[in-house]
Write a protein that holds these residues in place. Structure first.
Motif, short mmCIF file in Angstrom:
data_model
loop_
_atom_site.label_atom_id
_atom_site.label_comp_id
_atom_site.label_asym_id
_atom_site.label_seq_id
_atom_site.Cartn_x
_atom_site.Cartn_y
_atom_site.Cartn_z
N PRO A 1 1.67 5.67 -0.64
CA PRO A 1 1.09 7.01 -0.49
C PRO A 1 1.19 7.80 -1.80
CG PRO A 1 3.34 7.06 0.27
CD PRO A 1 3.11 5.68 -0.30
N ILE B 1 0.88 -1.19 0.00
CA ILE B 1 0.00 0.00 0.00
C ILE B 1 0.91 1.22 0.00
CG2 ILE B 1 -1.78 1.29 1.26
CD1 ILE B 1 -2.68 -1.29 2.55
N ASP C 1 -9.65 4.02 -3.02
CA ASP C 1 -9.44 4.78 -1.79
C ASP C 1 -9.36 3.87 -0.57
OD1 ASP C 1 -11.97 3.93 -1.51
OD2 ASP C 1 -12.93 5.89 -1.71
N THR D 1 3.50 2.09 3.15
CA THR D 1 4.16 3.39 3.26
C THR D 1 3.08 4.44 3.43
OG1 THR D 1 5.87 2.62 1.75
CG2 THR D 1 5.83 4.97 2.21
N PRO E 1 1.91 7.61 10.19
CA PRO E 1 1.90 6.76 11.39
C PRO E 1 0.47 6.39 11.81
CG PRO E 1 3.47 8.55 11.66
CD PRO E 1 2.74 8.82 10.37
N GLU F 1 3.65 16.40 12.16
CA GLU F 1 4.52 16.37 10.97
C GLU F 1 4.01 17.43 9.99
OE1 GLU F 1 4.31 12.69 8.76
OE2 GLU F 1 5.90 13.27 7.39
N SER G 1 -8.49 -0.27 0.30
CA SER G 1 -7.43 -0.63 1.24
C SER G 1 -8.00 -1.53 2.34
CB SER G 1 -6.93 0.65 1.89
OG SER G 1 -5.58 0.76 1.85
N SER H 1 -2.10 5.33 -4.02
CA SER H 1 -2.99 6.32 -3.39
C SER H 1 -4.07 6.85 -4.35
CB SER H 1 -2.16 7.49 -2.89
OG SER H 1 -3.00 8.52 -2.44
N GLU H 2 -5.20 7.16 -3.77
CA GLU H 2 -6.31 7.74 -4.55
C GLU H 2 -6.07 9.21 -4.88
OE1 GLU H 2 -6.14 6.77 -1.46
OE2 GLU H 2 -7.59 7.70 -0.11
P1 NAD Z 1 -1.81 7.95 4.30
O1 NAD Z 1 -1.37 7.14 5.47
O2 NAD Z 1 -2.98 8.84 4.46
O3 NAD Z 1 -2.18 7.00 3.06
C1 NAD Z 1 -1.30 5.98 2.57
C2 NAD Z 1 -2.12 4.88 1.92
O4 NAD Z 1 -2.98 4.31 2.90
C3 NAD Z 1 -3.00 5.32 0.75
O5 NAD Z 1 -2.91 4.35 -0.28
C4 NAD Z 1 -4.40 5.34 1.35
O6 NAD Z 1 -5.41 5.01 0.43
C5 NAD Z 1 -4.32 4.29 2.44
N1 NAD Z 1 -5.20 4.58 3.57
C6 NAD Z 1 -5.54 5.81 4.06
N2 NAD Z 1 -6.35 5.69 5.13
C7 NAD Z 1 -6.54 4.37 5.33
C8 NAD Z 1 -7.29 3.61 6.28
N3 NAD Z 1 -8.02 4.20 7.22
N4 NAD Z 1 -7.25 2.27 6.18
C9 NAD Z 1 -6.51 1.65 5.23
N5 NAD Z 1 -5.78 2.32 4.30
C10 NAD Z 1 -5.80 3.66 4.34
O7 NAD Z 1 -0.51 8.73 3.83
P2 NAD Z 1 -0.38 9.83 2.70
O8 NAD Z 1 -1.12 11.05 3.12
O9 NAD Z 1 -0.69 9.22 1.37
O10 NAD Z 1 1.21 10.09 2.76
C11 NAD Z 1 1.78 10.96 3.69
C12 NAD Z 1 2.42 10.22 4.86
O11 NAD Z 1 3.25 9.18 4.38
C13 NAD Z 1 3.33 11.13 5.67
O12 NAD Z 1 3.18 10.85 7.04
C14 NAD Z 1 4.73 10.74 5.20
O13 NAD Z 1 5.75 11.03 6.11
C15 NAD Z 1 4.55 9.27 4.98
N6 NAD Z 1 5.54 8.76 4.05
C16 NAD Z 1 6.52 7.92 4.50
C17 NAD Z 1 7.51 7.46 3.61
C18 NAD Z 1 8.64 6.55 4.05
O14 NAD Z 1 9.35 6.03 3.18
N7 NAD Z 1 8.86 6.31 5.33
C19 NAD Z 1 7.47 7.86 2.28
C20 NAD Z 1 6.45 8.71 1.88
C21 NAD Z 1 5.49 9.15 2.76
#
Ligand code: NAD
Length: 478
Positions: free
Chosen positions: A122, A120, A178, A196, A199, A351, A182, A149-150
């Motif tokens: 981002p 999964i 979306d 990814t 938190p 963050e 997931s 990601s959506e």
């Molecule tokens: P996010 O956690 O909102 O979403 C990531 C993925 O999870 C997406 O595909 C989304 O559809 C899915 N998702 C969202 N809510 C969900 C839920 N309730 N249940 C199941 N799946 C769900 O993250 P984002 O906004 O896309 O990305 C930003 C975050 O990602 C920041 O915190 C950033 O630091 C982190 N990030 C980390 C790395 C790394 O390598 N460590 C890299 C890029 C981004």
């Protein structure tokens, strides 16, 4: 089956999952040559679709072409070439030495695929963060379902096309969609989940994985600090911090979140930082808005969140040195440098993940370390200093996933060490061999010597002198 990938019903997802479960043994038996052929197909497709990848990233959030090359296409193609070069040695069973107690036996670690894996990803580096873990999963011999990601629909649709061209769905399939998609996927008993994202969602993923005792890799985010020593090249430090903070408009997991700078060089550093931003993107807000090198925020919702962190700081008395203006319909947020942000401001806790940079002076390094350690463990720590004692003290006095000394973020490009976080910033690692191992089950097998198996001496009944002697020997000498 390609219809099933367009249709996100539970049944369609279940059907692809079952197909992969059945097919996993065939994929697992594949040798290095077949896996390398799969990786080459992906490599060639990424090169073939290079212009479309750049166009998709531009359409999704106005990302400049060269940033797409450096942070999306390049990391994927170099990861593939690195895996192709090293796969045979990674896959080779590893002989381990034999302790005296097991004399006569020999042991090896076998690297076998975990099975059917879920990735999964981002939106902030859609290609990089979907395809780089895919490379490791394929190298390790797994079947994979991807869920990008959506928020980056152009990139996700293009990735689906690339995946469908390169792999049959029983090997690799991609479901756009979306949170609901997931959540459907997370109900399935995958053998490994590589997530990814934030938190907060990482905790949801880990809870879902616990239901099936599925192993997880969590690549999360957090507040990555920068330490600036008085004994450093201020102009260089400012250039590097401004560059990584403004790339992708600060929407990078390893972007500098805030800067702790020695009070003696605080003003000079802030002045240099502002100068760099103006040199990179333009002297005025209008020039920066027009700059082809500065991208947009991914959504108005995300922009509103970052802008509210900025406003909250300003309302509490923070001083703005540049930026902060916005054009909501364009999702433009002028990169901002702020100082004098009081404790208690939300920007010190959440963050930022956007182009707002708070800078804070410190008197002693201990005080700066205490500030960092009062927060969850970061994904990266950046240090600018010419003094080894300063660097060593920060490394031994903090915990972080990784970092760079006298630069920002370039450790991400180093394939010979794990990239990942610690606790709140992640669990496990990726890239190169670390990624291969993350998607592998390390099976330890010991072969007994059939001519004279020593372990026969410890079979019951246990009363014999020799078994008692052996027990003593194990406890005291072997
Ligand atoms: P996010 O956690 O909102 O979403 C990531 C993925 O999870 C997406 O595909 C989304 O559809 C899915 N998702 C969202 N809510 C969900 C839920 N309730 N249940 C199941 N799946 C769900 O993250 P984002 O906004 O896309 O990305 C930003 C975050 O990602 C920041 O915190 C950033 O630091 C982190 N990030 C980390 C790395 C790394 O390598 N460590 C890299 C890029 C981004």
């Amino acid at each position: 089956m390609s219809d099933a990938q367009h249709n996100y019903s539970t049944a369609a997802i279940q059907a692809v999952f079952e197909l992969q479960q059945k097919h996993q043994w065939e994929v697992a038996r594949s040798g290095a040559r077949e896996r390398i052929a799969r990786l080459r197909r992906l490599h060639d497709a990424v090169i073939r679709y290079r212009d479309d990848i750049e166009a998709a990233a531009r359409a999704d959030f106005g990302k400049p072409g060269i940033e797409t090359v450096l942070s999306e296409i390049g990391p994927v193609t170099t990861e593939i070439r690195h895996a192709i070069r090293h796969l045979r040695s990674w896959m080779k069973p590893k002989r381990v030495s034999t302790p005296m107690f097991l004399t006569g036996t020999w042991s090896k670690i076998l690297y076998e695929p975990k099975g059917v894996c879920l990735i999964i990803s981002p939106w902030n580096f859609p290609f990089n963060l979907t395809f780089v873990p895919l490379v490791s999963a394929i190298a390790a011999g797994n079947c994979v379902i991807l869920k990008p990601s959506e928020f980056t629909p152009h990139s996700s649709a293009l990735m689906r096309k690339i995946v469908a061209e390169c792999f049959p769905p029983e090997e690799v399939a991609l479901f756009e969609g979306d949170v609901e998609v997931s959540q459907e996927l997370l109900k399935l008993p995958f053998n490994h989940i590589f997530f990814t994202g934030s938190p907060a969602v990482g905790k949801i993923v880990m809870r879902a994985a616990a239901d099936n005792l599925t192993s997880v890799t969590l690549e999360l985010g957090g507040k990555s600090p920068v330490f600036v020593d008085e004994n450093t090249d201020i102009d260089h430090a400012a250039a590097k911090v401004a560059w990584l903070k403004c790339m992708n408009a600060g929407q990078i997991c390893i972007a500098p979140d805030y800067v702790l700078v020695h009070e003696r060089v605080h003003d000079a550093f802030v002045e240099a930082l502002v100068k760099k931003i103006h040199t990179f993107y333009g002297e005025t807000e209008e020039a920066r808005r027009q700059s082809p090198d500065y991208c947009r925020l991914v959504s108005q919702k995300h922009q509103a969140r970052v802008a509210s962190l900025f406003r909250d700081a300003v309302e509490r008395g923070a001083k703005v040195h540049t930026g902060g203006g916005e054009n909501i319909s364009e999702r433009f947020l002028d990169p901002a440098v702020i100082t004098d942000v009081p404790d208690g401001a939300a920007i010190w806790e959440e963050e930022i993940f956007g182009p707002v940079l708070p800078v804070r002076p410190y008197k002693t390094l201990d005080e700066a370390l205490a500030f960092v350690n009062a927060r969850p463990r970061p994904l990266a720590i950046y240090i600018f200093s010419n003094d080894k004692r300063y660097t060593d003290k920060i490394h031994s006095g903090t915990r972080a996933g990784g970092g760079t000394v006298n630069d920002c973020g370039i450790h991400f490009y180093q394939p010979n060490m794990p990239f990942g976080g610690v606790n709140n910033s992640g669990i496990g690692g990726c890239h190169g061999e670390a990624g291969f191992l993350e998607f592998s089950n390390q099976r330890g097998v010991t072969w007994q010597n059939r001519i004279f198996p020593h372990s026969n001496m410890i079979l019951p009944p246990y009363g014999s002198k020799i078994s008692r002697l052996l027990g003593e020997a194990v406890v005291k000498w072997l």
